[in-house]
Design a protein around this motif. Structure first.
Motif, PDB file in Angstrom:
ATOM      1  N   LYS A  74       0.984  -1.438  -0.097  1.00 47.40           N
ATOM      2  CA  LYS A  74      -0.418   0.498  -0.079  1.00 47.40           C
ATOM      3  C   LYS A  74       1.219   1.494   0.043  1.00 47.40           C
ATOM      4  O   LYS A  74       0.709   2.524  -0.704  1.00 47.40           O
ATOM      5  CB  LYS A  74      -0.721   0.101   1.102  1.00 47.40           C
ATOM      6  N   SER A  77       0.917   2.900  -3.870  1.00 43.59           N
ATOM      7  CA  SER A  77      -0.669   3.309  -4.001  1.00 43.59           C
ATOM      8  C   SER A  77       0.219   4.745  -3.075  1.00 43.59           C
ATOM      9  O   SER A  77      -0.226   5.574  -3.783  1.00 43.59           O
ATOM     10  CB  SER A  77      -1.605   3.491  -3.728  1.00 43.59           C
ATOM     11  N   GLY A 136      -7.581   1.955 -10.452  1.00 40.65           N
ATOM     12  CA  GLY A 136      -7.827   0.831  -9.647  1.00 40.65           C
ATOM     13  C   GLY A 136      -9.009   1.329  -8.610  1.00 40.65           C
ATOM     14  O   GLY A 136      -9.698   0.713  -8.497  1.00 40.65           O
ATOM     15  N   LYS A 137      -9.017   2.604  -9.067  1.00 40.62           N
ATOM     16  CA  LYS A 137      -9.932   3.530  -8.357  1.00 40.62           C
ATOM     17  C   LYS A 137     -11.266   3.646  -8.933  1.00 40.62           C
ATOM     18  O   LYS A 137     -12.343   4.432  -8.668  1.00 40.62           O
ATOM     19  CB  LYS A 137      -9.529   5.039  -7.815  1.00 40.62           C
ATOM     20  N   ASN A 313      -6.206  -9.990  -4.263  1.00 42.02           N
ATOM     21  CA  ASN A 313      -7.621  -9.644  -4.364  1.00 42.02           C
ATOM     22  C   ASN A 313      -8.048  -8.041  -4.748  1.00 42.02           C
ATOM     23  O   ASN A 313      -8.959  -7.756  -4.073  1.00 42.02           O
ATOM     24  CB  ASN A 313      -7.333  -9.377  -2.721  1.00 42.02           C
ATOM     25  N   ARG A 314      -6.702  -7.131  -4.604  1.00 42.75           N
ATOM     26  CA  ARG A 314      -7.013  -5.350  -4.718  1.00 42.75           C
ATOM     27  C   ARG A 314      -6.946  -5.823  -5.982  1.00 42.75           C
ATOM     28  O   ARG A 314      -5.760  -5.644  -7.113  1.00 42.75           O
ATOM     29  CB  ARG A 314      -6.298  -4.775  -3.666  1.00 42.75           C
ATOM     30  N   THR A 315      -7.419  -3.865  -6.736  1.00 38.41           N
ATOM     31  CA  THR A 315      -7.401  -3.340  -7.907  1.00 38.41           C
ATOM     32  C   THR A 315      -5.766  -3.288  -8.059  1.00 38.41           C
ATOM     33  O   THR A 315      -5.101  -3.302  -9.714  1.00 38.41           O
ATOM     34  CB  THR A 315      -7.958  -2.895  -8.669  1.00 38.41           C
ATOM     35  N   ASP A 380      -3.043 -12.571   2.108  1.00 43.22           N
ATOM     36  CA  ASP A 380      -4.208 -13.063   1.742  1.00 43.22           C
ATOM     37  C   ASP A 380      -5.354 -13.768   1.912  1.00 43.22           C
ATOM     38  O   ASP A 380      -5.913 -14.429   2.874  1.00 43.22           O
ATOM     39  CB  ASP A 380      -4.555 -11.909   0.770  1.00 43.22           C
TER      40      ASP A 380
END
Length: 403
Positions: A74, A77, A136-137, A313-315, A380
């Motif tokens: 993270k 990002s 991703g957003k 699991n996340r963009t 994860d």
């Protein structure tokens, strides 16, 4: 060796294995290919370049281990916007120094004490992180996809234009990676088609503009010259063998089984044998079978990158791996294509194999990001699959309950 030592190599073990194999090959071929350079510059002390290259490889592994063991995904990002602005500032500084002639050179590098680095390397990683964050957003509606396209294409155009003033091939490589990310990110094809048409028009304008101008800018003249040499052949071939000719000769003379380690003859006559044309020297010394093996290693890396994306699991991490994987694979394809004569001559090293300094460390950062996402995927999935033990009321036994 202590098992706990290998636990620090977190993330995709197959990618770690690919990196180790490429590192061993890199040390062997760099030691051989820098022989002529050593005699020209270092009084024949070939070990100097081997030790230097080994030092950067070790530092690169250190960077990757630090990233995968310490830095959470993270944080990339969170830092994406700031890194993008910082990289643009570095590119503007490099261009300004080039055109004001404050420091000599092509404008690709900035001095950093005894070392130097290319702002384009910072910009590549920064722009991919930024694009991954935007994609991703904004994935829910058509309006989101349009805003994502607009939010990416403007900074991508600025960064790629600044890079193209000193290194057109790197600019095109980065732009291709960004376009791949947008394609996978479901950006409407009509928007991407307009960008492709605009890109082709830009290249055509430079090519035909250089023909009209009496004295075109050096960079535009270089681009036109490379296209002409690829289509019509290099006129310098009539006066002597060119670097591209030497590369083809190396591949031809290597045959299926090669001449043997350290037995390259062609590397003594090539200025970029240890960098832009290193794949040709690999085939000359170790043969076509090993050359195909090198291609196979990059294909393995590509498919492992695809696997990491599918498991994300996340963009943001998924798009980050897409961008970094593709730019490394594209770079390898260009180096191999140039060495074999199937692509116009341009300066792109073979990732993690070519002799390099700070550029090797930035490549390590790219691999480190990919491995970090891979490790995060593992964490994860283990968290999801791990059963939670809860104690039943008024009972002395435990019940397994999956989350």
């Amino acid at each position: 060796m202590n098992v706990s030592f290998w636990k620090i190599f977190k993330g995709d073990r197959v990618i770690w294995a690919v990196l180790i194999l490429l590192s061993l090959l890199s040390l062997l071929i760099v030691y051989s290919a820098t022989g002529a350079l050593a005699y020209r510059v270092a009084s024949g002390k070939t070990w100097i370049y081997l030790v230097r290259h080994m030092g950067f490889l070790v530092a690169g592994f250190g960077v990757m281990l630090l990233m995968v063991n310490v830095l959470p995904v993270k944080i990339y990002s969170m830092a994406a916007n700031l890194m993008l602005y910082f990289s643009i500032a570095l590119l503007v500084l490099a261009v300004g120094l080039k055109f004001t002639h404050i420091i000599p050179g092509s404008g690709r590098t900035l001095p950093l004490g005894p070392l130097s680095f290319q702002p384009a390397e910072v910009a590549k990683i920064s722009l991919i992180m930024y694009a991954a964050k935007v994609l991703g957003k904004k994935q829910k509606t058509k309006r989101d996809l349009f805003l994502a396209f607009r939010g990416i294409i403007i900074p991508a155009g600025i960064v790629c234009f600044l890079i193209s003033l000193s290194d057109f091939s790197t600019s095109a490589l980065l732009f291709a990676a960004i376009m791949t990310m947008m394609f996978i990110g479901r950006i409407p094809l009509k928007y991407m088609f307009l960008v492709v048409v605009a890109g082709i028009g830009f290249v055509a304008l430079m090519y035909f503009g250089a023909s009209i101008m009496d004295e075109p800018p050096a960079r535009i003249a270089t681009i036109k010259g490379r296209i002409d040499r690829f289509i019509h052949g290099d006129p310098n071939s009539s006066h002597g063998i060119t670097q591209a000719d030497y590369a083809k000769l190396a591949i031809y003379s290597g045959g299926f089984f090669g001449k043997g380690p350290g037995q390259s003859d062609v590397s003594n006559f090539m200025a970029a044998a240890y960098n832009d044309f290193i794949f040709a020297i690999i085939v000359e010394e170790y043969g076509l079978f090993i050359g195909i093996g090198v291609i196979f290693l990059y294909l393995i890396f590509f498919f492992r990158g695809v696997t990491i994306v599918r498991r994300a699991n996340r963009t943001f991490p998924a798009f980050l791996v897409v961008g970094l994987t593709m730019i490394l694979v594209y770079q390898a394809m260009i180096n191999i294509g140039v060495s074999s004569g199937t692509l116009p001559v341009t300066g792109q090293p073979l990732p993690w194999v070519s002799y390099g300094g700070t550029a090797l460390l930035f490549t390590a950062i790219s691999f480190g990001c990919i491995l970090s996402v891979s490790y995060q995927n593992q964490v994860d999935h283990e968290a999801v699959d791990q059963p939670v033990m809860i104690k039943a009321p008024d009972e002395d036994y435990e019940i397994e309950k999956s989350e």
